[in-house]
Design a protein around this motif. Structure first.
Motif, PDB file in Angstrom:
ATOM      1  N   UNK A 210       3.730   6.118  -6.016  1.00 15.75           N
ATOM      2  CA  UNK A 210       4.990   5.284  -5.690  1.00 15.75           C
ATOM      3  C   UNK A 210       5.941   5.958  -4.585  1.00 15.75           C
ATOM      4  N   UNK A 211       6.026   7.368  -4.553  1.00 15.91           N
ATOM      5  CA  UNK A 211       6.663   8.181  -3.779  1.00 15.91           C
ATOM      6  C   UNK A 211       6.027   8.167  -2.515  1.00 15.91           C
ATOM      7  N   UNK A 212       4.769   8.258  -2.329  1.00 16.52           N
ATOM      8  CA  UNK A 212       4.076   8.327  -1.101  1.00 16.52           C
ATOM      9  C   UNK A 212       3.861   7.340  -0.406  1.00 16.52           C
ATOM     10  N   UNK A 213       3.719   5.901  -1.290  1.00 15.65           N
ATOM     11  CA  UNK A 213       3.961   4.702  -0.464  1.00 15.65           C
ATOM     12  C   UNK A 213       5.098   4.399   0.016  1.00 15.65           C
ATOM     13  N   UNK A 214       6.284   4.933  -0.555  1.00 15.20           N
ATOM     14  CA  UNK A 214       7.557   4.660  -0.016  1.00 15.20           C
ATOM     15  C   UNK A 214       7.799   5.265   1.334  1.00 15.20           C
ATOM     16  N   UNK A 215       7.167   6.620   1.266  1.00 19.33           N
ATOM     17  CA  UNK A 215       7.205   7.325   2.510  1.00 19.33           C
ATOM     18  C   UNK A 215       6.410   6.822   3.598  1.00 19.33           C
TER      19      UNK A 215
END
Length: 381
Positions: A210-215
Motif C-alpha cells: 500500500x505504501x509503495x502504491x500510494x507513492x
C-alpha cells in the motif's frame, strides 16, 4: 537524364521520410514501405552513384525484416572505390544496425567501431552500443550507458531488469538497491514501482504494498497508472497458480499476502484518487477476487458513468448478471463461450504505432517507443 534527376530528388525528399521514421523507432505502414522500396529500387537501377538512396534502400529493407538484402547493400557501398569518408562511416553504422537486428551482436560491435574510426557521430554510436549491451543481458552496464547518454527512462528500465536478476539469484539487498536507483534516475518509472510492489507482496508485507502504491500514484504519469494495478493482479494470479501447483512445496510465492489483505490496503487508496474509469475497473476486479460482488458491481457501474463505451466494465457487469437470469443449458454454454472469447481480446495497444497486446509492455515490441502503452477502453480502438 532530367527525368532521372527529378525521380531521385522526389525519392529522397518524400520516401526517405519513412527511413527517418524507422530510424526514430517508428514503423511506417507496410504497404507504404513496400511502395517506397520499389520506387527507390527503380531509381538506383538507373543511377548507381546515388549513395543516399542506397543507404535509404538498405534501411527500408531492414525495416521490413529483409536483413540479408540490407547487408548486401551496405557491403556494396563499403567496398566502392573512392567513396566519401562520411558515407563510408554511415554505411558501417547502418551495417552495425543491420547486424544487431539480425542478432549478430559481435559483428554489430565491430561495425560500430569501424564507423567510429571514420568519424560517425559518437552519440549515435554510444546509443547503439548501449542497446547492444542490453541485448547481451548486461543490464548493469546498459543502465550505466543510458545514464551517460542522459536517457533516464531506459536507464531505469534496465536497472529494473538488473533488480529482477538479483532477486532471482536470492540477493534481495542488491535487487532493492537497483530498484531505488531506478526510481531516483526516473521517478515516473512505472516498472520500478511495480517491481517494488511485487517484491513486497511476495514477502507478505501488505502494508508496504500500500505504501509503495500510494507513492507510485503520485509519480507515475496518469495514463500509465493502470499498469500498476494490472501488474498487481497478475502477481495475485501467479501466486494463486503457484499454490495450486506446489503440492505443499515452498515456492517464491509461498509467503505472498492473502488477497483479502491486498484488497484491504489497495481499495482505500483508490478511493482517495480523483474519479478515473480504469482505477474504478481495477478496484472492481480486486473486489471480485474476494467475492465482494455487490461493491464490485457498484464500482463497474461508476466506471460506465464516466465512460459509457468502456466495454470491459460492461463485459464484467454482464457476467455478474448471469446469476440473476433463467437460461437454458444451451444458452448458458454459448454465453460462456462468447464471454471467454471476449476476455481474450487484446486490451492494450501502443499509442504510437497501434500495436495490440494482451500483456503489459514498457517498450513497444514494434516501434520501440517507451511507456507508450494504453488501455483499449473503447473496443474499436
Amino acid at each position: 537524364m532530367g527525368w532521372n534527376i527529378f525521380n531521385r530528388k522526389k525519392a529522397q525528399s518524400v520516401l526517405l521520410d519513412r527511413v527517418r521514421m524507422s530510424g526514430n523507432g517508428e514503423s511506417p505502414p507496410v504497404q507504404d514501405t513496400r511502395a517506397a522500396i520499389e520506387e527507390l529500387s527503380k531509381v538506383v537501377q538507373n543511377d548507381p552513384e546515388a549513395v543516399e538512396i542506397y543507404l535509404a534502400l538498405g534501411s527500408l529493407y531492414r525495416s521490413q525484416g529483409e536483413i540479408e538484402r540490407a547487408i548486401q547493400i551496405r557491403n556494396s557501398l563499403i567496398v566502392r572505390p573512392g567513396l566519401d569518408r562520411e558515407f563510408k562511416a554511415r554505411a558501417w553504422f547502418e551495417l552495425g544496425r543491420d547486424f544487431r537486428r539480425a542478432g549478430f551482436l559481435d559483428r554489430a560491435e565491430k561495425a560500430f567501431h569501424e564507423a567510429r574510426s571514420l568519424g560517425q557521430d559518437p552519440i549515435s554510436i554510444h546509443r547503439e552500443m548501449a542497446r547492444l549491451t542490453a541485448e547481451r543481458g548486461d543490464y548493469e552496464k546498459a543502465a550505466e550507458s543510458y545514464g551517460q547518454l542522459d536517457l533516464p527512462l531506459p536507464q531505469a528500465h534496465y536497472l529494473v531488469r538488473l533488480a529482477k536478476d538479483r532477486f532471482a539469484e536470492g540477493n534481495a539487498s542488491q535487487g532493492s538497491r537497483a530498484l531505488r536507483h531506478a526510481i531516483r534516475a526516473y521517478p515516473g518509472s512505472v516498472e520500478a514501482w511495480l517491481e517494488q510492489m511485487t517484491q513486497a507482496y511476495k514477502a507478505g508485507n501488505a502494508g508496504k504494498v500500500g505504501d509503495v502504491l500510494a507513492q507510485a500514484l503520485d509519480h507515475v504519469a496518469p495514463e500509465l497508472r493502470f499498469v500498476l494495478f494490472e501488474g498487481l493482479l497478475l502477481a495475485l494470479e501467479q501466486a494463486e497458480k503457484a499454490r495450486v501447483n506446489s503440492f505443499g512445496e515452498e515456492t517464491e510465492w509461498s509467503k505472498a499476502c492473502p488477497d483479502e489483505k491486498i484488497v484491504e490496503v489497495v481499495v482505500p487508496i483508490i478511493e482517495t484518487q480523483d474519479p478515473d474509469v480504469l482505477l474504478l475497473y481495477y478496484g472492481a476486479m480486486l473486489l471480485l477476487r474476494v467475492e465482494d460482488t455487490d461493491n464490485a458491481r457498484s464500482w463497474l457501474e461508476k466506471a460506465l458513468m464516466l465512460d459509457a463505451d468502456f466495454w470491459q466494465a460492461r463485459l464484467e457487469l454482464f457476467d455478474l448478471s448471469r446469476a440473476d437470469q433463467t437460461l437454458t443449458p444451451f444458452f448458458k454454454e454459448q454465453l460462456s463461450f462468447f464471454l471467454g472469447r471476449a476476455r481474450r481480446v487484446r486490451r492494450f495497444f501502443c499509442r504510437h504505432c497501434g500495436l495490440k497486446r494482451d500483456q503489459i509492455f514498457f517498450n513497444c515490441p514494434r516501434c520501440h517507443s517507451w511507456h507508450s502503452i494504453a488501455f483499449r477502453t473503447d473496443i474499436t480502438e
